[in-house]
Design a protein around this motif. Structure first.
Motif, PDB file in Angstrom:
ATOM      1  N   THR A 198       0.844  -1.189   0.000  1.00 45.39           N
ATOM      2  CA  THR A 198       0.000   0.000   0.000  1.00 45.39           C
ATOM      3  C   THR A 198       0.886   1.248   0.000  1.00 45.39           C
ATOM      4  O   THR A 198       2.091   1.185   0.280  1.00 45.39           O
ATOM      5  N   ASP A 199       0.279   2.398  -0.287  1.00 43.08           N
ATOM      6  CA  ASP A 199       1.060   3.634  -0.395  1.00 43.08           C
ATOM      7  C   ASP A 199       1.852   3.941   0.867  1.00 43.08           C
ATOM      8  O   ASP A 199       3.022   4.338   0.802  1.00 43.08           O
ATOM      9  N   SER A 225      -5.119   4.778  -6.650  1.00 42.21           N
ATOM     10  CA  SER A 225      -3.905   4.217  -7.222  1.00 42.21           C
ATOM     11  C   SER A 225      -3.185   5.298  -8.008  1.00 42.21           C
ATOM     12  O   SER A 225      -3.774   6.311  -8.383  1.00 42.21           O
ATOM     13  N   ASN A 247      -3.417  -2.652 -10.234  1.00 43.64           N
ATOM     14  CA  ASN A 247      -3.718  -3.704  -9.258  1.00 43.64           C
ATOM     15  C   ASN A 247      -4.888  -4.580  -9.671  1.00 43.64           C
ATOM     16  O   ASN A 247      -4.834  -5.818  -9.575  1.00 43.64           O
TER      17      ASN A 247
END
Length: 505
Positions: A48-49, A413, A423
Motif C-alpha cells: 500500500t502507499d 492508485s 492492481n
C-alpha cells in the motif's frame, strides 16, 4: 508515461538546494506526518502507499521509475540482456553494495528475495506463473527464463520486489534489513517509525529523476509519525511540528500557503480513485449488479464532494489521464451523471434481493470517505441497500483480503508505467477479477512488442474492464501535501521520498 506535477509555490522555496554536489550530510531530523500507522513494513505482503512510502528508504529493488515512469536500474547494474525470443533476461547486478547488517549484496540475495516475492505478492504471483526458472549467474548477475513473453516484467520489478539479505528471507519477516539510504532503527506502533542514515550506502549514479539517479541521505534521521486526522497534520505543519505533511485536505491549501511557515504542493494527476467490487463472494458476483453500480453512480458529484474545487480533480473515464500515452476512450460504457431509473431497471432484471451492499471506506483518506458518502446516496436512490462501513486504513487493507467481509471498497492508485500493472488486473488482488475475456486480452498484451501493438492491446483490455465491471473509476485527483519553508531540495513524487532533502537547521 510522464507524470506531470505542479509545485504550487515559489520554485525557489521548494528547490532551495543548488544541487547534490553542494549538499552535505546534516545532523538534522526530518519529521514526516503520514496518514496513519503502516500495517507492516513488509512491502511484498502489503504494497500500500503508506508502506511503500516508508519502505523505499529502507529497501531497494532491481529497477525503479524515472520521471517518465520508465523502469531504469537501481540495484541492477544495467538494463537486462534479453534473448531474441524475449524469453531470457540476464540482469547484471551492481557491485560494492552493502546491506544495513554489513553483508554484501549479490545474486544469492536477489534469487532468495524474488522467490519470496513470487510466493507472497499479488503481482509476484502473476509473474511466477510465467517464470520457468530464476538462477544465479555468478555472484553479480541473475537469469530469468520465462515460459512466454511478459511485457511488464521490468515494471513489476520496480515496486514491491524488495531485495533482502538471503539470510533474512522468511515467510514472516522479523528483521527489516535493506540496502537503502536509511536503515530502520526503531518502530513504535502508533508513535513513529525511526530511520537513520546508512553511512555505508552505495548510491546509483545519474541525475535524480523521480526515484532514479543519485540518492543522498542528507538528513541524519527521518521519522515517520502516524497522524490519522488530516486537520492535525495541517496544524502540525503550520506550527513547525512536522517538516512534511502528507495527503492534506484541499480546503487547507490557502491556509498553508498564507502561513509563511510552510508551502502547499499540488501534484497533477497524482492518481485516480475507484470503487473496487468483490467478484468472488456476495451479491456483486452478479455482473449485471456490478454494471448497475456503474450506471447508478455520478462521478462528478463524488469528485466534487471529495475535492471541493475542480483545481484539484478531473472527471475522466479513461483509466489513464489525458496526455498519457495510454489515454483512450476505448470501451467506455456506463460512465456519466448517474441514472437511478436505468440502474433500478438493471437491479430488477438481475433479481436483486435486497441484500445490503457493504461499502467499506476510511476517513484517514478523507476523500475516500466523502466519495463513499455520495456513492451511498446514489446507490440507495437506485434501489440498493447500502451498509457504509468506515474503518481505519490498516483495518481496511486487512479486511479486504477476506472476500467474506465486504462487497465494495474505496481506494486510489497511481498511474503506473505499464498498464497491466494496475492492481485490479491482477487475478489475486482483492476483488479477484478473473474472467476469460480479460485473460485473453491481457495475453495479447503480453505478446506485444511495439508501442503501437501495446496500445492496441491496452484498448482491448480497457474495453473488457468496462464490460466486466470489476471497479468503477471515479476520477483523477491532484494531491495536496505540505512542506516546511525551511526544508531544501524536496522534489514531489507519488510516494514522497526524503533522500536528497536538506532539513532545517
Amino acid at each position: 508515461m510522464k507524470k506531470t506535477f505542479l509545485i504550487a509555490t515559489l520554485a525557489s522555496a521548494l528547490a532551495a538546494s543548488t544541487g547534490l554536489a553542494a549538499a552535505q550530510a546534516s545532523d538534522g531530523i526530518l519529521t514526516v506526518a503520514t496518514i496513519g500507522e503502516p500495517p507492516t513494513l513488509d512491502a511484498m505482503q502489503t504494497p500500500t502507499d503508506i508502506v511503500l512510502m516508508i519502505d523505499q528508504h529502507i529497501f531497494e529493488t532491481l529497477y525503479t521509475y524515472d520521471a517518465q515512469w520508465k523502469s531504469v536500474p537501481l540495484l541492477a547494474a544495467a538494463m537486462p540482456e534479453v534473448s531474441e525470443d524475449g524469453l531470457i533476461y540476464r540482469i547484471p547486478l551492481r557491485e560494492g553494495v552493502k546491506f544495513h547488517d554489513g553483508s554484501d549484496f549479490d545474486a544469492k540475495d536477489v534469487v532468495a528475495s524474488l522467490t519470496r516475492w513470487m510466493a507472497v505478492n499479488s503481482k509476484g504471483k502473476q509473474v511466477a506463473g510465467i517464470v520457468e526458472s530464476l538462477t544465479e549467474d555468478g555472484a553479480n548477475a541473475v537469469v530469468v527464463k520465462l515460459k512466454s513473453r511478459y511485457a511488464p516484467l521490468l515494471a513489476t520489478l520496480s515496486q514491491a520486489s524488495i531485495i533482502l539479505p538471503s539470510e533474512k528471507v522468511a515467510d514472516t519477516l522479523t528483521e527489516f534489513v535493506g540496502t537503502g539510504p536509511y536503515a530502520l532503527k526503531e518502530r513504535k506502533p502508533d508513535q513513529y517509525t525511526q530511520l537513520v542514515r546508512f553511512e555505508d550506502y552505495a548510491s546509483p549514479e545519474g541525475e535524480p529523476s523521480n526515484y532514479a539517479g543519485k540518492r543522498e541521505a542528507i538528513a541524519k534521521e527521518v521519522r515517520f509519525v502516524p497522524v490519522p486526522d488530516a486537520n492535525t497534520r495541517v496544524e502540525g505543519l503550520i506550527s513547525g511540528q512536522f517538516d512534511y505533511a502528507d495527503s492534506l485536505p484541499v480546503s487547507a491549501f490557502e491556509r498553508v500557503e498564507a502561513s509563511g511557515n510552510a508551502k502547499p504542493v499540488i501534484f497533477e494527476n497524482a492518481g485516480w480513485a475507484s470503487l473496487n467490487m468483490n467478484m468472488q463472494q456476495g451479491p456483486l458476483t452478479n455482473k449485471a449488479l456490478r454494471q448497475a453500480v456503474q450506471v447508478a453512480l455520478n462521478p462528478s458529484d463524488m469528485m466534487l464532494a471529495a475535492f471541493s474545487d475542480d483545481r484539484f480533480f478531473s472527471v475522466d473515464a479513461s483509466l489513464f489521464p489525458t496526455g498519457s500515452f495510454w489515454h483512450t476512450e476505448a470501451g467506455v460504457a456506463r460512465y456519466g451523471e448517474g441514472d437511478p431509473e436505468a440502474a433500478a431497471k438493471l437491479l430488477e432484471e438481475a433479481g436483486y434481493d435486497g441484500t445490503p451492499i457493504r461499502l467499506m471506506t476510511s476517513r484517514q483518506y478523507e476523500f475516500h470517505y466523502k466519495i463513499g458518502e455520495v456513492a451511498k446516496a446514489y446507490l440507495e436512490a437506485a434501489g440498493f441497500k447500502v451498509d457504509l462501513q468506515v474503518v481505519d486504513w490498516a483495518t481496511l487493507t486487512t479486511r479486504r483480503a477476506d472476500p467474506k467481509e465486504w462487497d465494495i471498497f474505496i481506494t486510489h492508485s497511481n498511474f503506473p508505467g505499464d498498464p497491466t500493472t494496475i492492481n485490479t488486473i491482477t487475478d489475486s488482488y482483492p476483488g479477484w477479477y478473473v474472467s476469460d475475456q480479460k485473460a485473453k486480452a491481457v495475453a495479447a498484451y503480453m505478446e506485444a512488442t511495439s508501442d503501437d501493438d501495446k496500445l492496441k492491446a491496452w484498448e482491448a483490455i480497457q474495453t473488457v474492464i468496462y464490460d466486466d465491471a470489476p471497479l468503477f473509476k471515479v476520477g483523477n485527483f491532484n494531491a495536496v501535501a505540505g512542506v516546511a519553508a525551511t526544508v531544501g531540495g524536496y522534489t514531489p513524487t507519488y510516494w514522497p521520498h526524503f533522500w536528497n532533502v536538506t532539513p532545517k537547521n
